[in-house]
Design a protein around this motif. Structure first.
Motif, mmCIF file in Angstrom:
data_model
loop_
_atom_site.group_PDB
_atom_site.id
_atom_site.type_symbol
_atom_site.label_atom_id
_atom_site.label_comp_id
_atom_site.label_asym_id
_atom_site.label_seq_id
_atom_site.Cartn_x
_atom_site.Cartn_y
_atom_site.Cartn_z
ATOM 1 N N GLY A 163 -13.696 -6.581 -4.270
ATOM 2 C CA GLY A 163 -12.971 -6.363 -5.516
ATOM 3 C C GLY A 163 -12.419 -4.956 -5.653
ATOM 4 N N LEU A 164 -12.634 -4.121 -4.649
ATOM 5 C CA LEU A 164 -12.184 -2.732 -4.699
ATOM 6 C C LEU A 164 -10.903 -2.498 -3.900
ATOM 7 N N VAL A 165 -10.574 -3.415 -3.017
ATOM 8 C CA VAL A 165 -9.442 -3.223 -2.115
ATOM 9 C C VAL A 165 -8.445 -4.361 -2.270
ATOM 10 N N GLU A 166 -7.174 -3.984 -2.346
ATOM 11 C CA GLU A 166 -6.070 -4.945 -2.272
ATOM 12 C C GLU A 166 -5.246 -4.591 -1.036
ATOM 13 N N ILE A 167 -4.537 -5.557 -0.488
ATOM 14 C CA ILE A 167 -3.715 -5.271 0.680
ATOM 15 C C ILE A 167 -2.239 -5.374 0.329
ATOM 16 N N GLY A 168 -1.473 -4.539 1.011
ATOM 17 C CA GLY A 168 -0.029 -4.569 0.885
ATOM 18 C C GLY A 168 0.596 -4.966 2.212
ATOM 19 N N ASN A 169 1.873 -5.307 2.167
ATOM 20 C CA ASN A 169 2.639 -5.717 3.345
ATOM 21 C C ASN A 169 3.393 -4.492 3.870
ATOM 22 N N HIS A 170 3.142 -4.154 5.145
ATOM 23 C CA HIS A 170 3.783 -2.988 5.773
ATOM 24 C C HIS A 170 4.646 -3.436 6.945
ATOM 25 N N THR A 171 5.195 -4.634 6.828
ATOM 26 C CA THR A 171 5.953 -5.401 7.817
ATOM 27 C C THR A 171 5.000 -6.085 8.782
ATOM 28 N N TYR A 172 5.495 -7.138 9.399
ATOM 29 C CA TYR A 172 4.716 -7.777 10.458
ATOM 30 C C TYR A 172 4.905 -7.028 11.767
ATOM 31 N N SER A 173 6.158 -6.807 12.162
ATOM 32 C CA SER A 173 6.378 -6.115 13.447
ATOM 33 C C SER A 173 7.640 -5.251 13.421
ATOM 34 N N MET A 174 7.906 -4.597 12.279
ATOM 35 C CA MET A 174 9.080 -3.720 12.184
ATOM 36 C C MET A 174 8.680 -2.272 11.936
ATOM 37 N N HIS A 175 7.460 -1.929 12.269
ATOM 38 C CA HIS A 175 7.002 -0.553 12.085
ATOM 39 C C HIS A 175 7.268 0.222 13.379
ATOM 40 N N PHE A 176 8.548 0.559 13.588
ATOM 41 C CA PHE A 176 8.940 1.280 14.795
ATOM 42 C C PHE A 176 10.264 1.974 14.535
ATOM 43 N N ILE A 177 10.642 2.849 15.451
ATOM 44 C CA ILE A 177 11.965 3.491 15.426
ATOM 45 C C ILE A 177 12.587 3.278 16.799
ATOM 46 N N LYS A 178 13.573 2.400 16.879
ATOM 47 C CA LYS A 178 14.243 2.160 18.155
ATOM 48 C C LYS A 178 15.530 1.380 17.928
ATOM 49 N N ASP A 179 16.410 1.469 18.901
ATOM 50 C CA ASP A 179 17.678 0.727 18.886
ATOM 51 C C ASP A 179 18.465 0.965 17.605
ATOM 52 N N GLY A 180 18.390 2.190 17.072
ATOM 53 C CA GLY A 180 19.169 2.521 15.891
ATOM 54 C C GLY A 180 18.558 2.089 14.583
ATOM 55 N N ARG A 181 17.358 1.504 14.624
ATOM 56 C CA ARG A 181 16.706 1.084 13.386
ATOM 57 C C ARG A 181 15.466 1.937 13.138
ATOM 58 N N LYS A 182 15.338 2.416 11.916
ATOM 59 C CA LYS A 182 14.148 3.150 11.503
ATOM 60 C C LYS A 182 13.341 2.268 10.570
ATOM 61 N N GLU A 219 1.187 -8.405 -3.153
ATOM 62 C CA GLU A 219 2.175 -8.203 -4.218
ATOM 63 C C GLU A 219 3.102 -7.034 -3.940
ATOM 64 N N VAL A 220 2.665 -6.110 -3.077
ATOM 65 C CA VAL A 220 3.414 -4.867 -2.873
ATOM 66 C C VAL A 220 3.817 -4.728 -1.416
ATOM 67 N N PHE A 221 4.992 -4.128 -1.212
ATOM 68 C CA PHE A 221 5.500 -3.840 0.125
ATOM 69 C C PHE A 221 5.594 -2.333 0.285
ATOM 70 N N ALA A 222 5.147 -1.818 1.433
ATOM 71 C CA ALA A 222 5.227 -0.394 1.731
ATOM 72 C C ALA A 222 6.243 -0.172 2.846
ATOM 73 N N PHE A 223 7.289 0.596 2.559
ATOM 74 C CA PHE A 223 8.338 0.837 3.552
ATOM 75 C C PHE A 223 7.849 1.809 4.626
ATOM 76 N N PRO A 224 7.908 1.410 5.903
ATOM 77 C CA PRO A 224 7.554 2.344 6.964
ATOM 78 C C PRO A 224 8.489 3.552 6.970
ATOM 79 N N TYR A 225 7.927 4.725 7.157
ATOM 80 C CA TYR A 225 8.682 5.976 7.268
ATOM 81 C C TYR A 225 9.507 6.297 6.020
ATOM 82 N N HIS A 226 9.214 5.679 4.900
ATOM 83 C CA HIS A 226 10.028 5.821 3.671
ATOM 84 C C HIS A 226 11.480 5.392 3.902
ATOM 85 N N ALA A 227 11.711 4.555 4.893
ATOM 86 C CA ALA A 227 13.075 4.145 5.248
ATOM 87 C C ALA A 227 13.489 2.966 4.363
ATOM 88 N N VAL A 228 14.021 3.284 3.191
ATOM 89 C CA VAL A 228 14.339 2.289 2.161
ATOM 90 C C VAL A 228 15.824 1.959 2.180
#
Length: 283
Positions: A163-182, A219-228
């Motif tokens: 009851g103390l921890v909730e989880i957020g979504n930090h992407t499934y597999s887009m936490h990277f910097i490559k091919d022009g995408r941050k 309920e919440v999404f966290a953008f990797p690298y603040h790349a919004v």
């Protein structure tokens, strides 16, 4: 008793009851009109990564994390989860005095080993935003790695059950910097329909995995690298998210009914160079 006298008594009783009923109605109405919706609050959201003995910028030791919690407790701060924050905005449910939010990005194993026991010891809450494919990989092939290891679904379930921890979504597999995408930000010149399909498929995959493994969807999404980007925010809203951690910033003005503020939640990085006390007491 004569009939006339009986009639007069009945009428007096009816008048008295009518007066009493009117008084009750007036008191209830007065009480209802004095109930005001909660006022806006200023909320600081602290962002952690590693809680482990290391001297990297994003590493703090367990002792340093405990000092943060001790400071919060001593000074009357109340940690809140994302569900409490969304209930405040969407349903006007009051927040506790001096609210503050503790968040962890990436879902490292050391969060479970070193931070979670301290959260339980101090009775404080946190939001841990996990990377889906990392969680799946470590769940299927776990070994002890305090530096780079990630939490497993079993460990996540244990933290959720507290009851103390909730989880957020930090992407499934887009936490990277490559091919022009941050991170998950749209690339320059990328067709909008292609981007929306790609991003939605990735985010939905982690939502589905969380539902399968834990019976909940973040309920919440966290953008990797603040790349919004606005295009990503639109997808999140369509998918049913209620909030998003975006860029850096010390304070957020959160008001009941203002759902837009939930999709631009700013956080301040708790690095080894700046304690929670220094962040929260800075003018």
């Amino acid at each position: 008793m004569g009939a006339a006298k009986h009639t007069r008594c009945v009428k007096k009783l009816q008048v008295l009851l009518s007066i009493l009923l009117s008084a009750v109605i007036l008191a209830t109405t007065a009480q209802a009109t004095t109930i005001q919706p909660p006022k806006p609050v200023e909320l600081t959201i602290l962002m952690y990564h590693f809680v482990v003995e290391n001297r990297g910028e994003h590493h703090i030791s367990p002792d340093e994390f405990e000092r943060d919690l001790a400071f919060l407790k001593k000074n009357g701060y109340n940690t809140i989860g994302i569900s409490e924050l969304t209930a405040f905005v969407y349903d006007s449910k009051p927040l506790p005095p001096k609210p503050v939010m503790l968040t962890f990005d990436d879902g490292y194993y050391n969060n479970y080993v070193n931070a979670f026991p301290l959260l339980k010891q101090y009775g404080m809450k946190a939001v841990i935003s996990i990377i889906g494919d990392h969680t799946d990989i470590w769940s299927g092939n776990f070994y002890e790695d305090m530096q780079a290891g990630h939490t497993t679904w079993t460990q996540i379930r244990e933290m959720l059950d507290s009851g103390l921890v909730e989880i957020g979504n930090h992407t499934y597999s887009m936490h990277f910097i490559k091919d022009g995408r941050k991170g998950c930000r749209r690339k320059e010149g990328e067709p909008l329909p292609d981007y929306q399909r790609l991003f939605a498929r990735d985010v939905r995959k982690l939502q589905n995995r969380a539902l399968e493994e834990c019976g909940i969807t973040p309920e919440v999404f966290a953008f990797p690298y603040h790349a919004v980007c606005d295009e990503a925010i639109q997808v999140l809203q369509i998918l049913g998210f209620r909030a998003a951690f975006t860029g850096p910033g010390k304070s957020n003005t959160i008001a009941p009914g203002d759902t837009d503020c939930l999709f631009d939640l700013r956080r301040v990085n708790r690095s080894r160079l700046r304690s929670a006390e220094a962040i929260l007491t800075a003018t």
